[in-house]
Design a protein around this motif. Sequence first.
Motif, PDB file in Angstrom:
ATOM      1  N   HIS A   1      19.754  20.860 -16.321  1.00 24.60           N
ATOM      2  CA  HIS A   1      19.566  22.148 -15.848  1.00 24.60           C
ATOM      3  C   HIS A   1      18.356  22.235 -14.802  1.00 24.60           C
ATOM      4  CE1 HIS A   1      21.629  23.834 -19.495  1.00 24.60           C
ATOM      5  NE2 HIS A   1      20.795  22.860 -19.985  1.00 24.60           N
ATOM      6  N   GLY A   2      18.788  21.335 -13.804  1.00 21.64           N
ATOM      7  CA  GLY A   2      17.840  21.281 -12.403  1.00 21.64           C
ATOM      8  C   GLY A   2      16.646  20.424 -12.568  1.00 21.64           C
ATOM      9  N   ARG A   3      16.610  19.796 -13.889  1.00 21.23           N
ATOM     10  CA  ARG A   3      15.390  18.907 -13.914  1.00 21.23           C
ATOM     11  C   ARG A   3      16.106  17.403 -14.106  1.00 21.23           C
ATOM     12  NH1 ARG A   3      12.414  16.377 -18.420  1.00 21.23           N
ATOM     13  NH2 ARG A   3      14.172  17.317 -19.672  1.00 21.23           N
ATOM     14  N   VAL A   4      15.188  16.521 -13.114  1.00 19.11           N
ATOM     15  CA  VAL A   4      15.560  15.116 -13.082  1.00 19.11           C
ATOM     16  C   VAL A   4      15.061  14.487 -14.202  1.00 19.11           C
ATOM     17  CG1 VAL A   4      15.443  12.849 -11.728  1.00 19.11           C
ATOM     18  CG2 VAL A   4      16.033  15.011 -10.560  1.00 19.11           C
ATOM     19  N   VAL A   5      15.919  13.724 -15.125  1.00 24.15           N
ATOM     20  CA  VAL A   5      15.300  13.208 -16.302  1.00 24.15           C
ATOM     21  C   VAL A   5      15.333  11.879 -16.171  1.00 24.15           C
ATOM     22  CG1 VAL A   5      15.820  14.928 -17.723  1.00 24.15           C
ATOM     23  CG2 VAL A   5      17.539  13.106 -17.426  1.00 24.15           C
ATOM     24  N   LYS A   6      16.028  11.213 -15.155  1.00 21.00           N
ATOM     25  CA  LYS A   6      16.313   9.741 -14.935  1.00 21.00           C
ATOM     26  C   LYS A   6      16.550   9.499 -13.418  1.00 21.00           C
ATOM     27  CE  LYS A   6      15.488   7.608 -18.154  1.00 21.00           C
ATOM     28  NZ  LYS A   6      13.845   7.396 -18.659  1.00 21.00           N
ATOM     29  N   ILE A   7      15.862   8.433 -12.951  1.00 21.07           N
ATOM     30  CA  ILE A   7      16.136   8.203 -11.388  1.00 21.07           C
ATOM     31  C   ILE A   7      16.657   6.628 -11.507  1.00 21.07           C
ATOM     32  CG2 ILE A   7      15.199   8.029  -9.236  1.00 21.07           C
ATOM     33  CD1 ILE A   7      12.919   9.873 -10.284  1.00 21.07           C
ATOM     34  N   ILE A   8      17.628   6.274 -10.949  1.00 22.13           N
ATOM     35  CA  ILE A   8      18.336   4.995 -11.173  1.00 22.13           C
ATOM     36  C   ILE A   8      18.611   4.344  -9.595  1.00 22.13           C
ATOM     37  CG2 ILE A   8      20.222   3.628 -12.104  1.00 22.13           C
ATOM     38  CD1 ILE A   8      20.097   5.769 -14.369  1.00 22.13           C
TER      39      ILE A   8
ATOM     40  N   ASP B   1       0.761  -1.185  -0.095  1.00 22.38           N
ATOM     41  CA  ASP B   1      -0.070   0.066   0.079  1.00 22.38           C
ATOM     42  C   ASP B   1       0.810   1.214  -0.214  1.00 22.38           C
ATOM     43  OD1 ASP B   1      -2.466  -1.521   0.009  1.00 22.38           O
ATOM     44  OD2 ASP B   1      -2.623  -1.427   2.121  1.00 22.38           O
ATOM     45  N   ALA B   2       1.709   1.215   0.961  1.00 28.93           N
ATOM     46  CA  ALA B   2       2.589   2.520   1.004  1.00 28.93           C
ATOM     47  C   ALA B   2       3.315   2.931  -0.439  1.00 28.93           C
ATOM     48  CB  ALA B   2       3.821   2.522   2.066  1.00 28.93           C
ATOM     49  N   THR B   3       4.049   1.909  -0.934  1.00 25.99           N
ATOM     50  CA  THR B   3       4.482   1.863  -2.149  1.00 25.99           C
ATOM     51  C   THR B   3       3.757   2.305  -3.465  1.00 25.99           C
ATOM     52  OG1 THR B   3       6.232   0.427  -1.459  1.00 25.99           O
ATOM     53  CG2 THR B   3       6.059   0.956  -3.961  1.00 25.99           C
ATOM     54  N   LYS B   4       2.552   1.780  -3.315  1.00 29.23           N
ATOM     55  CA  LYS B   4       1.550   2.308  -4.400  1.00 29.23           C
ATOM     56  C   LYS B   4       1.096   3.675  -4.227  1.00 29.23           C
ATOM     57  CE  LYS B   4      -0.716  -2.363  -4.496  1.00 29.23           C
ATOM     58  NZ  LYS B   4      -1.954  -3.060  -3.997  1.00 29.23           N
ATOM     59  N   ASP B   5       0.840   4.118  -3.092  1.00 26.05           N
ATOM     60  CA  ASP B   5       0.476   5.348  -2.598  1.00 26.05           C
ATOM     61  C   ASP B   5       1.643   6.252  -3.214  1.00 26.05           C
ATOM     62  OD1 ASP B   5      -1.605   4.823  -1.519  1.00 26.05           O
ATOM     63  OD2 ASP B   5      -1.190   5.034   0.392  1.00 26.05           O
ATOM     64  N   ALA B   6       2.975   5.943  -2.940  1.00 25.57           N
ATOM     65  CA  ALA B   6       4.137   6.835  -3.371  1.00 25.57           C
ATOM     66  C   ALA B   6       3.964   6.963  -4.973  1.00 25.57           C
ATOM     67  CB  ALA B   6       5.601   5.912  -2.972  1.00 25.57           C
ATOM     68  N   ALA B   7       3.730   5.938  -5.603  1.00 28.01           N
ATOM     69  CA  ALA B   7       3.858   5.934  -7.145  1.00 28.01           C
ATOM     70  C   ALA B   7       2.496   6.542  -7.475  1.00 28.01           C
ATOM     71  CB  ALA B   7       3.714   4.538  -7.633  1.00 28.01           C
ATOM     72  N   ASP B   8       1.308   6.499  -6.773  1.00 25.18           N
ATOM     73  CA  ASP B   8       0.139   7.328  -7.155  1.00 25.18           C
ATOM     74  C   ASP B   8       0.270   8.815  -6.868  1.00 25.18           C
ATOM     75  OD1 ASP B   8      -1.040   5.063  -8.153  1.00 25.18           O
ATOM     76  OD2 ASP B   8      -2.338   4.959  -6.185  1.00 25.18           O
ATOM     77  N   ASN B   9       1.130   9.080  -5.794  1.00 26.74           N
ATOM     78  CA  ASN B   9       1.204  10.758  -5.402  1.00 26.74           C
ATOM     79  C   ASN B   9       2.422  11.288  -6.264  1.00 26.74           C
ATOM     80  OD1 ASN B   9      -1.003  10.184  -3.680  1.00 26.74           O
ATOM     81  ND2 ASN B   9       0.539   9.646  -2.021  1.00 26.74           N
ATOM     82  N   GLY B  10       3.212  10.485  -7.096  1.00 24.53           N
ATOM     83  CA  GLY B  10       4.200  11.213  -8.034  1.00 24.53           C
ATOM     84  C   GLY B  10       5.587  11.409  -7.260  1.00 24.53           C
ATOM     85  N   VAL B  11       5.890  10.569  -6.211  1.00 23.58           N
ATOM     86  CA  VAL B  11       7.071  10.892  -5.210  1.00 23.58           C
ATOM     87  C   VAL B  11       8.249  10.595  -6.417  1.00 23.58           C
ATOM     88  CG1 VAL B  11       8.374  10.005  -3.551  1.00 23.58           C
ATOM     89  CG2 VAL B  11       5.885   9.764  -3.217  1.00 23.58           C
ATOM     90  N   VAL B  12       9.068  11.838  -6.257  1.00 24.11           N
ATOM     91  CA  VAL B  12      10.112  11.675  -6.891  1.00 24.11           C
ATOM     92  C   VAL B  12      11.513  12.497  -6.467  1.00 24.11           C
ATOM     93  CG1 VAL B  12       9.521  11.352  -9.324  1.00 24.11           C
ATOM     94  CG2 VAL B  12       9.790  13.654  -8.466  1.00 24.11           C
ATOM     95  N   PRO B  13      12.667  12.326  -6.434  1.00 24.74           N
ATOM     96  CA  PRO B  13      13.727  13.114  -5.482  1.00 24.74           C
ATOM     97  C   PRO B  13      13.985  14.356  -6.619  1.00 24.74           C
ATOM     98  CG  PRO B  13      14.716  11.384  -6.873  1.00 24.74           C
ATOM     99  CD  PRO B  13      13.249  10.903  -7.083  1.00 24.74           C
ATOM    100  N   GLN B  14      14.359  15.356  -5.728  1.00 19.53           N
ATOM    101  CA  GLN B  14      14.693  16.581  -6.276  1.00 19.53           C
ATOM    102  C   GLN B  14      15.992  16.783  -6.701  1.00 19.53           C
ATOM    103  OE1 GLN B  14      11.983  18.882  -7.287  1.00 19.53           O
ATOM    104  NE2 GLN B  14      10.838  16.861  -6.490  1.00 19.53           N
ATOM    105  N   ALA B  15      16.512  17.379  -7.548  1.00 17.70           N
ATOM    106  CA  ALA B  15      18.023  17.903  -8.044  1.00 17.70           C
ATOM    107  C   ALA B  15      18.474  18.753  -7.118  1.00 17.70           C
ATOM    108  CB  ALA B  15      17.780  18.209  -9.422  1.00 17.70           C
ATOM    109  N   GLN B  16      19.850  18.652  -6.885  1.00 23.00           N
ATOM    110  CA  GLN B  16      20.537  19.416  -6.042  1.00 23.00           C
ATOM    111  C   GLN B  16      21.216  20.494  -6.642  1.00 23.00           C
ATOM    112  OE1 GLN B  16      20.331  19.221  -2.434  1.00 23.00           O
ATOM    113  NE2 GLN B  16      18.558  17.891  -3.383  1.00 23.00           N
ATOM    114  N   THR B  17      21.285  20.265  -8.077  1.00 25.46           N
ATOM    115  CA  THR B  17      22.217  21.429  -8.969  1.00 25.46           C
ATOM    116  C   THR B  17      21.207  22.168 -10.014  1.00 25.46           C
ATOM    117  OG1 THR B  17      22.559  19.628 -10.823  1.00 25.46           O
ATOM    118  CG2 THR B  17      24.227  19.761  -8.884  1.00 25.46           C
TER     119      THR B  17
END
Length: 346
Positions: free
Chosen positions: A241-248, A205-221
Amino acid sequence: MRVMHGRATHGVRGVGSRVLGTLGAVALTASLLSACGSPEEPPAEAGATSSSPTPEQSSPSPEPGSEETGTSSPSASASAEGDDAGEAAGDSGDDGTDEPGDDAGDAGSSDDEQPGNGNGSSQGDDRSDGKGNGNGNDKKDDEPEEPDYIAFGETSDRVGDLQQRLQDLGYFVTSVDDSFGGETQQAVFALQKAGGLYRDGVVGDATKDAADNGVVPQAQTSSGKVLEIDINRQLVLAVEHGRVVKIINASSGNGETYQAKGNTYTAYTPRGSFAVYREENRMYSSSLELGDMWRPKFFTGGIAVHGSASVPAFPASHGCVRVSNSAMNWIWDTWGAPSGTPVVVY
């Protein structure tokens, strides 16, 4: 039945069982398969700095320990891990096993009621004449209930929905094929890390909610093309340019000491601002005889980002930063990251 973004959820075609194993123990037993750090590597750039920004989100929940269990499937055919020399005690390499844990508490099950025969006898009767058997229990179809979690090995439409959602959010998923394999598991690890959730690779449930809520990390640069490495959350981010294009999903140095060719090293991944200064477009063997690494990009001493067939959800390397082989291929062939690309480790 839950509907994830982009696709309607249908019936499960097959649900893989979760396999138990010990993450921590497996990672330790495999810890000498590969390495980073060898006295033959050129030194780090003189201009490298040790300061680094602070992640915006809090650190994740404790790493899975010896109680966590599961199995893993490599994302690419090449086997990889190992590194060349570094100039400091932080030189290191990679190893460990990528195995999902068990999402205790997420799993659901159901037992079909067994109707009696209406006469006080202990013998049940599953037969029906279409008129009822007089005991008040109308027998329903014997279809198994869909479990309330999604785990490695399942093939279903809802897995496809999950894959599509992860891909839309920027997590590294190359194929929406309805099959929960190694690549999907790596993306789930990354989502759980970004959300500060328990890293077991199981979608409860918690992981489903994270996906549904659009959880993504923020760039530091904020400018340029940068390879960011979040040590606390064990993630590699491709940032433009401050936008995260891929999360690995990633695995870095585990902090342990190890012996190689008569010397003692510490499995440490240094933080700071660096740049790719050397790259090897091949399977590269460690001069410390600790293993191989796939298509490494060195950014300080003998420390590199490189592909591996084993990328667990926790720190397990000798200092390098491991990603899946397919993710490393993407960095090389699609995103680029040539020599000179900034690498920020925090």
